[in-house]
Design a protein around this motif. Structure first.
Motif, PDB file in Angstrom:
ATOM      1  N   GLY A 120      -2.571  18.691 -78.123  1.00 10.86           N
ATOM      2  CA  GLY A 120      -2.199  18.283 -79.473  1.00 10.86           C
ATOM      3  C   GLY A 120      -0.878  18.970 -79.809  1.00 10.86           C
ATOM      4  O   GLY A 120      -0.273  18.501 -80.657  1.00 10.86           O
ATOM      5  N   PRO A 138       3.084  20.267 -78.369  1.00  9.64           N
ATOM      6  CA  PRO A 138       3.797  20.033 -77.167  1.00  9.64           C
ATOM      7  C   PRO A 138       4.150  21.289 -76.631  1.00  9.64           C
ATOM      8  O   PRO A 138       4.059  22.383 -77.298  1.00  9.64           O
ATOM      9  N   ARG A 159       1.245  19.662 -85.976  1.00 10.54           N
ATOM     10  CA  ARG A 159      -0.116  20.479 -86.337  1.00 10.54           C
ATOM     11  C   ARG A 159       0.337  21.689 -87.404  1.00 10.54           C
ATOM     12  O   ARG A 159      -0.623  21.717 -88.255  1.00 10.54           O
ATOM     13  N   TRP A 181       8.796  13.751 -85.327  1.00 11.98           N
ATOM     14  CA  TRP A 181       7.431  13.717 -84.600  1.00 11.98           C
ATOM     15  C   TRP A 181       7.301  12.664 -83.409  1.00 11.98           C
ATOM     16  O   TRP A 181       6.513  12.866 -82.497  1.00 11.98           O
ATOM     17  N   VAL A 182       8.128  11.635 -83.386  1.00 13.21           N
ATOM     18  CA  VAL A 182       8.074  10.860 -82.285  1.00 13.21           C
ATOM     19  C   VAL A 182       8.762  11.668 -80.986  1.00 13.21           C
ATOM     20  O   VAL A 182       8.007  11.370 -79.991  1.00 13.21           O
ATOM     21  N   GLN A 194       8.717  14.707 -80.502  1.00 16.29           N
ATOM     22  CA  GLN A 194       7.676  15.791 -80.129  1.00 16.29           C
ATOM     23  C   GLN A 194       6.507  15.095 -79.298  1.00 16.29           C
ATOM     24  O   GLN A 194       6.156  15.869 -78.268  1.00 16.29           O
ATOM     25  N   ALA A 195       6.083  13.915 -79.531  1.00 16.57           N
ATOM     26  CA  ALA A 195       4.850  13.183 -78.915  1.00 16.57           C
ATOM     27  C   ALA A 195       5.536  12.910 -77.508  1.00 16.57           C
ATOM     28  O   ALA A 195       4.859  13.039 -76.451  1.00 16.57           O
ATOM     29  N   TRP A 196       6.842  12.513 -77.353  1.00 16.19           N
ATOM     30  CA  TRP A 196       7.549  12.161 -76.123  1.00 16.19           C
ATOM     31  C   TRP A 196       7.406  13.378 -75.265  1.00 16.19           C
ATOM     32  O   TRP A 196       7.384  13.302 -74.070  1.00 16.19           O
ATOM     33  N   ALA A 223       5.730  15.730 -75.211  1.00 17.33           N
ATOM     34  CA  ALA A 223       4.080  16.258 -75.039  1.00 17.33           C
ATOM     35  C   ALA A 223       3.844  15.704 -73.677  1.00 17.33           C
ATOM     36  O   ALA A 223       2.866  15.966 -72.905  1.00 17.33           O
ATOM     37  N   ARG A 224       4.527  14.448 -73.383  1.00 17.37           N
ATOM     38  CA  ARG A 224       4.101  13.667 -72.270  1.00 17.37           C
ATOM     39  C   ARG A 224       4.785  13.220 -71.319  1.00 17.37           C
ATOM     40  O   ARG A 224       4.405  12.941 -69.962  1.00 17.37           O
TER      41      ARG A 224
END
Length: 339
Positions: free
Chosen positions: A5, A7, A71, A192-193, A195-197, A199-200
């Motif tokens: 959860g 990054p 988080r 946030w978008v 950050q999610a990118w 992380a993946r």
């Protein structure tokens, strides 16, 4: 094993980005000087530059928000003592100080209106970036920005007439709500978008690292555009100079009031620094549309505060860490729950 959860850490700054980071304070001073020169030599450019203020400020806040994992932001909302300190400083200590300053203001409705309007509104935008540079708990301050904006929307129409300022009931909600959407919600969601990118995928991490490295250039651009766009508004109204002493006294006194409240609530050093910045910085860019809607030169008085404050923030970045150091009574643990 890394928490999925959170990054991955961004690559360290190297080369030109690291050099900019080391020289950020002289660069900010230079941006203010260049902005003032541009504003004085090309006053006709002021209206055009004004339209660039929100975009560059939004970009700066996007990069600032990108540094704080989602988080950590949610966890910061549970820091009850910190939120209590920010509310007490901004909506109890600040109005008391402003009431004292208002008693010493000259008998000029324009000056009084502008000073009260801007000093009663806590900053919700670039304070996060400046506080981060001073080693403050920028994540906690970021988490508090929605609360600060909502409370000032409710209390500003009450405090202003109470202290002898203009009655803006019914006029404040629109500009403040628009500022909340443009300067807080949109940059935060975009961060946030990304950050999610990040992380993946590796491209996402590279994009996040590049964006993070743009912090100093964006701060320079923000200061330059704000100063250059607002300086032309000052030339036609010498009354704005009457507001400067109030702004200077406010900036000198608030660090000690903020630190006193923070120590009373036993906050740690980064949180204390954040409270100091929150109490000292004001929402000049957000309340400017309200000032423009009022008669007279109220907007020029508000703009004067912007110029005084950005100069002060450059000094705060260096001075606040010296004022707020580790002390023996620093609490060992925060009131936020640990994961």
């Amino acid at each position: 094993m890394r928490d999925p959860g959170v990054p991955p850490p961004l690559p360290r700054l190297t080369g030109a980005a690291a050099a900019l980071e080391r020289r950020q304070v002289p660069l900010y001073v230079g941006a203010i000087v260049v902005g003032a020169v541009v504003g004085l030599l090309a006053p006709a450019a002021g209206p055009g530059l004004s339209t660039a203020v929100n975009p560059v400020l939004g970009a700066l806040l996007f990069v600032t928000f990108l540094q704080v994992p989602a988080r950590e932001l949610v966890r910061s909302l549970r820091a009850g003592r910190f939120l209590a300190a920010v509310v007490l400083v901004n909506f109890v200590a600040v109005p008391l100080l402003v009431a004292a300053l208002a008693a010493a203001l000259p008998a000029d409705d324009t000056v009084r209106a502008g000073v009260l309007l801007v000093l009663l509104a806590p900053c919700v935008d670039y304070v996060v970036a400046f506080s981060r540079l001073a080693g403050a708990a920028a994540d906690r301050l970021l988490a508090a920005t929605p609360l600060l904006l909502i409370v000032q929307m409710l209390l500003l129409p009450v405090y202003l007439p109470l202290l002898g300022g203009p009655d803006i009931r019914g006029d404040a909600s629109g500009p403040l709500a628009e500022a909340f959407l443009v300067l807080i919600v949109v940059p935060l969601v975009l961060a946030w978008v990304v950050q999610a990118w990040a992380a993946r995928s590796r491209p996402g991490r590279v994009a996040a690292a590049v964006a993070g490295a743009s912090m100093v250039p964006l701060m320079v651009a923000t200061l330059l555009v704000v100063v250059a766009s607002q300086v032309p508004a000052l030339g036609g109204d010498p009354a704005v100079l009457l507001a400067v002493p109030a702004y200077v006294v406010f900036l000198l006194v608030m660090p000690f009031l903020g630190l006193g409240v923070a120590r009373l609530l036993r906050l740690d050093v980064p949180e204390r620094r954040a409270v100091v910045f929150s109490g000292a910085t004001r929402n000049s860019l957000v309340v400017l549309p309200l000032a423009l809607a009022l008669p007279g030169g109220v907007a020029a008085v508000v703009v004067t505060q912007t110029l005084v404050e950005v100069l002060a923030m450059v000094a705060y970045v260096r001075l606040v860490p010296r004022l707020v150091r580790d002390v023996p009574d620093r609490p060992a643990a925060d009131d936020a729950p640990t994961p």
